[in-house]
Write a protein that holds these residues in place. Structure first.
Motif, PDB file in Angstrom:
ATOM      1  N   ALA A   1      26.671  44.218  38.102  1.00  0.00           N
ATOM      2  CA  ALA A   1      27.424  43.518  39.145  1.00  0.00           C
ATOM      3  C   ALA A   1      26.613  42.378  39.754  1.00  0.00           C
ATOM      4  O   ALA A   1      25.386  42.447  39.838  1.00  0.00           O
TER       5      ALA A   1
ATOM      6  N   LYS B   1      34.208  40.962  48.793  1.00  0.00           N
ATOM      7  CA  LYS B   1      34.065  41.656  47.516  1.00  0.00           C
ATOM      8  C   LYS B   1      35.426  41.853  46.840  1.00  0.00           C
ATOM      9  O   LYS B   1      35.533  41.733  45.613  1.00  0.00           O
ATOM     10  N   GLN B   2      36.463  42.129  47.639  1.00  0.00           N
ATOM     11  CA  GLN B   2      37.808  42.242  47.061  1.00  0.00           C
ATOM     12  C   GLN B   2      38.233  40.919  46.436  1.00  0.00           C
ATOM     13  O   GLN B   2      38.784  40.870  45.343  1.00  0.00           O
TER      14      GLN B   2
ATOM     15  N   CYS C   1      36.286  40.304  43.216  1.00  0.00           N
ATOM     16  CA  CYS C   1      36.748  41.265  42.220  1.00  0.00           C
ATOM     17  C   CYS C   1      38.080  40.800  41.621  1.00  0.00           C
ATOM     18  O   CYS C   1      38.298  40.904  40.412  1.00  0.00           O
TER      19      CYS C   1
ATOM     20  N   ILE D   1      32.511  47.649  44.008  1.00  0.00           N
ATOM     21  CA  ILE D   1      33.427  47.975  45.117  1.00  0.00           C
ATOM     22  C   ILE D   1      33.292  49.454  45.430  1.00  0.00           C
ATOM     23  O   ILE D   1      33.317  50.267  44.533  1.00  0.00           O
TER      24      ILE D   1
END
Lengths: 181, 251
Positions: free
Chosen positions: B3, B239-240, B243, B251
């Protein structure tokens, strides 16, 4: 490591004393360092023999996992041989394959042992330049450059390449599972 | 999949966070441990604590703080500031830090990087570089950007890697505090030329800036301070968003 265990309500004892190791309920064998010099240290203190003989649950972490294998390419070191599998150096295939493998990566687990209750891939924190190939004792696998072993298990010996003590709530679940064995 | 990392940075003076925050749910927003724990719960991937205390007593306070951070926070953290010699590194690692960042001291004494790598491993050594774009190219600066050096960004970054640094934390002084995005051209060049991870720093002002530094800047991690401290960009929301763009994010 000590902070993580303390947060889980246990009082760890940091020791290289044979009696204390044999008496312990559980033994954690963490490690950041270089393979050949650490093996020399273990041999000089008789710890190589003691660790192999331990009967209670043992958890090797990072270099700890690598030293439980048969041989490491790091410093051409003969290791403890608990798991009969070699430790190899990452060979980058393209420029984006940076070494060390550093950061959060997902693991797929067997769902038992220290991964009891794990049903989907979870992120854990890795920092390493050497890896254990996938083998018959692989309890969790991940992928970076190639698929490799994130965790090993055989009898009372457990090991992780990643750092559960730095892996947030997921890591705490793994440590708690180990403490509950 | 590995990540991309989101890293909040906290400036510490005399054991307290310097920049104000507007987190209403914190008992004590000046306590770096409280703030660090909040970020960790929100999904920060790592934390950086920079000691900007000058005094000797302050250094002791910072070491005690590092012990409290290690006891309370379960994600990796880097400490920097006031590291002049190997003894300082040893003190901070013993207190529980995972990595140390060296900046001015490494430019003045590059061998410090070799010593850290040799004694504790490359993974603990973050080479922090502050640079500014000049007519002749990107020049490195000392002491938080006040003193120019004779070192240029790319040659110094290569040397730091060769000496054993495990990561480069590059702050563009032209972009820092301006909130118009990261120095993605320089970051991409660093990331494409070096084989160690690059942390982008300086310029975060919007979620899109993180997207750009990961996609265009090829950064492995992005560091920011005020946009997190003042809640302008909540970490879960960031982060959402990333993503959703198929950028690998934890997440």
């Amino acid at each position: 490591m000590i902070g993580a265990l303390t947060r889980l309500g246990v009082t760890p004892l940091l020791t290289d004393n044979e009696e204390e190791l044999r008496r312990a309920d559980k033994v954690i064998f963490p490690g950041v360092g270089e393979a050949s010099t650490t093996m020399e240290y273990l041999r000089a203190h008789g710890l190589d023999r003691i660790i192999k003989d331990l009967k209670q649950p043992v958890l090797g972490i990072c270099l700890g996992q690598q030293l439980m294998c048969s041989h490491s390419e790091e410093g051409d070191a003969d290791c403890l041989g608990i798991f009969d599998v070699p430790v190899l150096k990452f060979q980058p295939q393209k420029h984006q394959d940076k070494v060390p493998h550093m950061g959060w990566n997902t693991i797929e687990t067997t769902g038992d042992g220290i991964f009891k209750g794990f049903s989907k891939p979870e992120f854990v924190y890795f920092v390493h330049s050497f890896y254990v190939p996938v083998c018959q004792w692989t309890a969790a696998r991940t992928e970076y450059i190639l698929p490799f072993t994130a965790s090993l298990h055989k009898d009372n010996f457990y090991a992780t390449q990643f750092h559960p003590e730095k892996s947030g709530p997921t890591g705490e679940r793994i440590l708690k599972n180990f403490l509950d064995i | 999949m590995l990540a991309k990392r989101i890293i909040p940075c906290l400036d510490i003076r005399d054991g307290r966070t310097v920049k104000g925050t507007n987190f209403v749910n914190l008992r004590d927003a000046g306590d770096p441990v409280e703030l660090g724990r909040l970020y960790s719960e929100q999904g920060a991937d790592e934390l950086v604590f920079l000691d900007i205390t000058a005094s000797f007593e302050g250094r002791k306070t910072f070491t005690e703080l590092v012990e409290r951070i290690a006891a309370n926070i379960s994600i990796p953290f880097t400490v920097g500031g006031g590291i002049h010699e190997l003894k300082d590194v040893e003190r901070l690692l013993s207190a529980g830090a995972d990595k140390v960042s060296v900046n001015s001291a490494a430019i003045k004494n590059p061998d410090l990087i070799n010593q850290i790598a040799l004694n504790f491993g490359s993974q603990v050594c973050v080479a922090a570089i502050d640079a500014k774009q000049m007519p002749e190219g990107w020049r490195c600066f000392l002491n938080g950007g006040r003193v120019p050096t004779d070192r240029m960004l790319f040659e110094w970054a290569h040397e730091a890697e060769d000496r054993g640094a495990g990561e480069i934390l590059f702050t563009s002084m032209d972009h820092d505090g301006v909130k118009q995005g990261f120095a993605n051209d320089a970051l991409r060049k660093l990331s494409d030329e070096l084989t160690i991870p690059i942390i982008a720093s300086g310029g975060a002002g919007a979620k899109e800036h993180f997207r750009d530094t990961f996609i265009e800047g090829h950064a492995d991690a992005a560091l920011a301070a005020s946009v997190f401290h003042f809640g302008e960009i909540p970490i879960p929301e960031l982060k959402q968003y990333l993503c959703g763009l198929n950028i690998p994010i934890r997440i």
